[in-house]
Design a protein around this motif. Sequence first.
Motif, PDB file in Angstrom:
ATOM      1  N   HIS A   1       0.817  -1.212   0.000  1.00 35.83           N
ATOM      2  CA  HIS A   1       0.000   0.000   0.000  1.00 35.83           C
ATOM      3  C   HIS A   1       0.856   1.268   0.000  1.00 35.83           C
ATOM      4  CE1 HIS A   1      -3.440   2.581   0.768  1.00 35.83           C
ATOM      5  NE2 HIS A   1      -2.741   3.144   1.736  1.00 35.83           N
ATOM      6  N   HIS A   2       1.982   1.225   0.721  1.00 36.25           N
ATOM      7  CA  HIS A   2       2.836   2.406   0.858  1.00 36.25           C
ATOM      8  C   HIS A   2       4.081   2.335  -0.024  1.00 36.25           C
ATOM      9  CE1 HIS A   2       0.532   4.169   4.133  1.00 36.25           C
ATOM     10  NE2 HIS A   2       0.435   2.951   4.637  1.00 36.25           N
ATOM     11  N   ASP A   3       4.162   1.328  -0.883  1.00 35.25           N
ATOM     12  CA  ASP A   3       5.321   1.130  -1.755  1.00 35.25           C
ATOM     13  C   ASP A   3       6.628   1.093  -0.942  1.00 35.25           C
ATOM     14  OD1 ASP A   3       6.435   0.631  -4.259  1.00 35.25           O
ATOM     15  OD2 ASP A   3       6.895   2.750  -4.597  1.00 35.25           O
ATOM     16  N   ALA A   4       6.573   0.372   0.174  1.00 33.08           N
ATOM     17  CA  ALA A   4       7.722   0.257   1.073  1.00 33.08           C
ATOM     18  C   ALA A   4       8.530  -0.990   0.741  1.00 33.08           C
ATOM     19  CB  ALA A   4       7.244   0.189   2.522  1.00 33.08           C
ATOM     20  N   LEU A   5       9.817  -0.946   1.031  1.00 32.98           N
ATOM     21  CA  LEU A   5      10.699  -2.089   0.790  1.00 32.98           C
ATOM     22  C   LEU A   5      10.760  -3.036   1.972  1.00 32.98           C
ATOM     23  CD1 LEU A   5      13.660  -0.332  -1.015  1.00 32.98           C
ATOM     24  CD2 LEU A   5      11.807  -1.670  -2.024  1.00 32.98           C
ATOM     25  N   GLY A   6      10.342  -2.597   3.127  1.00 32.73           N
ATOM     26  CA  GLY A   6      10.376  -3.458   4.297  1.00 32.73           C
ATOM     27  C   GLY A   6       9.604  -2.840   5.444  1.00 32.73           C
TER      28      GLY A   6
ATOM     29  N   SER B   1      11.311  -7.425  -2.253  1.00 28.94           N
ATOM     30  CA  SER B   1      12.234  -7.223  -3.367  1.00 28.94           C
ATOM     31  C   SER B   1      11.499  -6.573  -4.526  1.00 28.94           C
ATOM     32  CB  SER B   1      12.815  -8.569  -3.807  1.00 28.94           C
ATOM     33  OG  SER B   1      13.513  -8.406  -5.020  1.00 28.94           O
ATOM     34  N   LYS B   2      12.128  -5.614  -5.156  1.00 31.74           N
ATOM     35  CA  LYS B   2      11.548  -4.994  -6.348  1.00 31.74           C
ATOM     36  C   LYS B   2      11.869  -5.815  -7.600  1.00 31.74           C
ATOM     37  CE  LYS B   2       9.611  -1.522  -4.419  1.00 31.74           C
ATOM     38  NZ  LYS B   2       8.169  -1.428  -4.324  1.00 31.74           N
ATOM     39  N   SER B   3      12.644  -6.895  -7.443  1.00 31.21           N
ATOM     40  CA  SER B   3      13.011  -7.724  -8.600  1.00 31.21           C
ATOM     41  C   SER B   3      12.221  -9.031  -8.629  1.00 31.21           C
ATOM     42  CB  SER B   3      14.514  -7.987  -8.597  1.00 31.21           C
ATOM     43  OG  SER B   3      14.898  -8.579  -7.385  1.00 31.21           O
ATOM     44  N   HIS B   4      11.009  -9.007  -8.126  1.00 32.93           N
ATOM     45  CA  HIS B   4      10.063 -10.121  -8.204  1.00 32.93           C
ATOM     46  C   HIS B   4      10.525 -11.383  -7.485  1.00 32.93           C
ATOM     47  CE1 HIS B   4       7.862  -7.556 -10.871  1.00 32.93           C
ATOM     48  NE2 HIS B   4       8.907  -7.460 -11.660  1.00 32.93           N
ATOM     49  N   LEU B   5      11.401 -11.254  -6.507  1.00 32.91           N
ATOM     50  CA  LEU B   5      11.757 -12.379  -5.651  1.00 32.91           C
ATOM     51  C   LEU B   5      10.735 -12.465  -4.531  1.00 32.91           C
ATOM     52  CD1 LEU B   5      15.602 -11.772  -5.348  1.00 32.91           C
ATOM     53  CD2 LEU B   5      14.456 -13.536  -6.706  1.00 32.91           C
ATOM     54  N   PRO B   6      10.563 -13.643  -3.920  1.00 32.07           N
ATOM     55  CA  PRO B   6       9.625 -13.715  -2.789  1.00 32.07           C
ATOM     56  C   PRO B   6      10.097 -12.831  -1.636  1.00 32.07           C
ATOM     57  CG  PRO B   6      10.504 -15.895  -3.348  1.00 32.07           C
ATOM     58  CD  PRO B   6      11.189 -14.902  -4.224  1.00 32.07           C
ATOM     59  N   PRO B   7       9.169 -12.321  -0.852  1.00 32.77           N
ATOM     60  CA  PRO B   7       9.568 -11.503   0.300  1.00 32.77           C
ATOM     61  C   PRO B   7      10.436 -12.303   1.262  1.00 32.77           C
ATOM     62  CG  PRO B   7       7.199 -11.400  -0.039  1.00 32.77           C
ATOM     63  CD  PRO B   7       7.728 -12.456  -0.953  1.00 32.77           C
TER      64      PRO B   7
END
Length: 127
Positions: A45-50, A67-73
């Motif tokens: 929702h907040h476009d946060a990385l973590g 991850s912004k590279s489509h890896l699982p969280p």
Amino acid sequence: MLLERVDGSKGVDRRVVVLDPGEAQALLDGGMATLLVDLLATCEHHDALGLAAPQIGVSLRVIVVVSKSHLPPLVLVNPRLVTSNGAARGEEGCLSFPSKSLMIRRAAIVTITALDASLCDEWARSL
């Protein structure tokens, strides 16, 4: 030790305490899945990385990293810093202050240990 929570009952003296068996079992019975869904939804929702559980009002040592590279969280339960090396600077923001960001200096590489989302497997990883 199964799972820990941050005890903020002493004001600014925040201590880590082991969950009692009932609290731990509640997480194993589905509470952990709900917590992870909430953390990941808040990140999205907040476009946060973590995000860490205390940031959404849950006093547990649980962190998700997206991850912004489509890896699982990456899910970290009871993370512990083992080593840190080097230095890197990067821009960071905080959901508490959404319009602010700062250049922050952090370790370039860290090695941590943590439990996974199932609370069963402990691992070490360099990031």
